[in-house]
Enzyme design. Structure first.
Site, mmCIF file in Angstrom:
data_model
loop_
_atom_site.group_PDB
_atom_site.id
_atom_site.type_symbol
_atom_site.label_atom_id
_atom_site.label_comp_id
_atom_site.label_asym_id
_atom_site.label_seq_id
_atom_site.Cartn_x
_atom_site.Cartn_y
_atom_site.Cartn_z
ATOM 1 N N SER A 55 0.812 -1.207 0.000
ATOM 2 C CA SER A 55 0.000 0.000 0.000
ATOM 3 C C SER A 55 0.854 1.268 0.000
ATOM 4 O O SER A 55 1.629 1.507 -0.918
ATOM 5 C CB SER A 55 -0.958 -0.034 1.195
ATOM 6 N N ASP A 72 -2.269 6.486 -3.636
ATOM 7 C CA ASP A 72 -1.145 5.849 -2.949
ATOM 8 C C ASP A 72 -0.615 4.710 -3.813
ATOM 9 O O ASP A 72 -1.066 4.504 -4.939
ATOM 10 C CB ASP A 72 -1.559 5.353 -1.551
ATOM 11 N N ASP A 110 -0.860 1.531 -4.028
ATOM 12 C CA ASP A 110 -1.699 0.481 -4.614
ATOM 13 C C ASP A 110 -3.035 1.014 -5.113
ATOM 14 O O ASP A 110 -3.902 0.246 -5.517
ATOM 15 C CB ASP A 110 -1.906 -0.676 -3.631
ATOM 16 N N ASP A 127 -5.709 2.524 -3.806
ATOM 17 C CA ASP A 127 -7.024 2.484 -3.145
ATOM 18 C C ASP A 127 -7.299 3.710 -2.288
ATOM 19 O O ASP A 127 -8.405 3.885 -1.794
ATOM 20 C CB ASP A 127 -7.214 1.204 -2.333
#
Length: 449
Positions: A101, A239, A241, A243
């Site tokens: 993440s 960010d 990843d 999400d």
């Protein structure tokens, strides 16, 4: 059964250290294959972000899945919500995302989605962990899984995102999109450009080591500078990843997840489509709660973590929830948090109401917040029940009644008790936080004596 490896968002850690080692990833792939894909010919999708270590873990997971007799479909770099969507759209038995993440490149992680595109239940995660205690047993050679790449995965997800935008085109808008050198570096600019916006892309040159480094939703400075330099209407920060989404207004001020949640809930209220309560977390600013109360919008708080927000939304029949950090869930558009779709929903609200982002957030006034991390010896959680802390917290709550709130949380990763206070007056917030921090220190000293 307590989980040893799974946290609130999958498994995560420093690359090369337990649990994020090649050996563990191999066994994890096998264990997940045994649990999630018990039918012959079962398929599991595997996506990743742009970390260099993603190649290692992709290969190891693929080998483990093959040993369990599972067909692996490799998606390459794609946002976490894209993997959730494609798992459902392609009728796979499960989806896997290799990502840490918003962390820097030296961390990595693995998270799973069910065939419905949802995060796994605690029960399934516990079952996977039970297989990790066993020795790998390969299926016969003729039953072993194969691997193949899905070449149109990016295009499918781009079309899905565009379909979630119910407004007219984005023509006439200039956007700066910061992809954090992460998983959305190709798809995010394409979505906004294909909808007609003029897009300036930054954070789109991943080298495997620069993901989230001084960019993206955790570092807004570069985006603010780019919005000013290009005289853009809005800046969008994702960010690593993809999400999370935070935003920057044309005047350079940042817009956090609480403000985004306010904009999206108000738009649905105005359109008559808002259902159930809006779900925030214990960290959501008190100003958000007061703003919703002023508009007659029901609001509830869940534990920190988007999985808990999602659980509460489903339990209450709500459709909008999120965290201050930028995890925003719009269940009427997607089944999981999605940074691109969140941004599109804000742009849609601007277009429908004919207002700028600055004007949309005017109805929510954030309260000044003070956060103190109080180091303690030993475990922090028992101090939450200490008489000294409880007594002081009760007095502070009475003192702040109607003017603010407090939150005491034990860190799950370090010996620290976090003291958070919000109040109309920043001096009051500071005084209250110091009072509580002093009580924590006294309780810690008394417990150690």
């Amino acid at each position: 059964m307590s989980r040893q490896y799974f946290g609130t968002d999958g498994i995560r850690g420093r690359v090369g250290q337990s649990p994020m080692t090649p050996e563990f990833a191999l066994k994890l792939g096998w264990a997940a294959g045994c649990v999630l894909a018990k039918t012959p010919g079962a398929r599991v999708l595997v996506g990743k972000d742009t970390r260099r270590s993603g190649y290692l873990f992709e290969s190891a997971l693929e080998a483990g899945l093959a040993a369990a007799g599972v067909e692996t479909y490799l998606l390459g770099p794609l946002p976490t919500p894209a993997v959730a969507y494609l798992t459902r759209a392609l009728r796979a038995q499960a989806g896997v995302v290799i990502s840490a993440s918003h962390n820097l490149h030296f961390d990595n992680g693995v998270k799973f989605f069910s065939g419905e595109g949802d995060k796994l239940s605690d029960q399934l995660e516990e079952e996977i962990e039970s297989y990790l205690e066993r020795d790998i047993v390969c299926v016969p050679p003729e039953s072993m899984g194969r691997a193949r790449r899905i070449d149109d995965a990016q295009g499918r997800y781009i079309e899905f995102c565009k379909g979630a935008f119910a407004g007219d085109s984005l023509r006439g808008l200039k956007l700066v999109v910061d992809c954090a050198h992460g998983a959305a570096y190709r798809v995010a600019p394409a979505v906004f450009a294909e909808l007609g916006a003029q897009v300036v892309s930054i954070g789109v040159s991943p080298n495997g080591l620069n993901i989230n480094e001084d960019c993206g939703s955790t570092h807004l400075e570069a985006l603010k500078a780019a919005v000013a330099h290009h005289r853009a209407d809005i800046g969008i920060a994702l960010d690593g990843d993809g999400d999370r989404c935070l935003m920057v207004r044309a005047d350079g001020r940042s817009v956090d997840g609480d403000e985004i949640l306010y904009v999206l809930a108000r738009q649905r209220q105005l359109s008559g489509s808002l259902r159930g309560p809006v779900i925030g977390t214990v960290m959501s600013n008190y100003g958000l709660e007061r703003a919703f109360a002023g508009h007659g919008i029901a609001f509830e708080r869940a534990a920190v973590g988007d999985r808990y927000v999602l659980e509460r939304l489903r339990a209450t029949g709500g459709i909008i929830g999120g965290e201050t950090s930028g995890h925003t869930i719009c269940l009427d558009r997607a089944r999981t948090g999605d940074g691109i779709i969140t941004a599109l929903q804000v742009l849609e609200a601007m277009q429908i109401q004919g207002l700028s982002l600055a004007e949309l957030v005017q109805g929510m006034a954030k309260l000044p917040q003070v956060l103190l991390n109080v180091p303690v010896t030993g475990k922090a959680k028992p101090l939450l029940e200490h008489a000294l802390v409880l007594a002081e917290a009760t007095e502070v709550e009475k003192w702040l009644a109607g003017r603010g709130r407090l939150l005491l949380r034990a860190s799950g990763t370090e010996p620290v008790l976090r003291v958070m206070v919000e109040a109309n007056d920043p001096d009051d917030a500071n005084k209250a936080a110091e009072r509580l921090a002093t009580a924590v220190r006294q309780a810690a000293a008394a417990s150690a004596a």
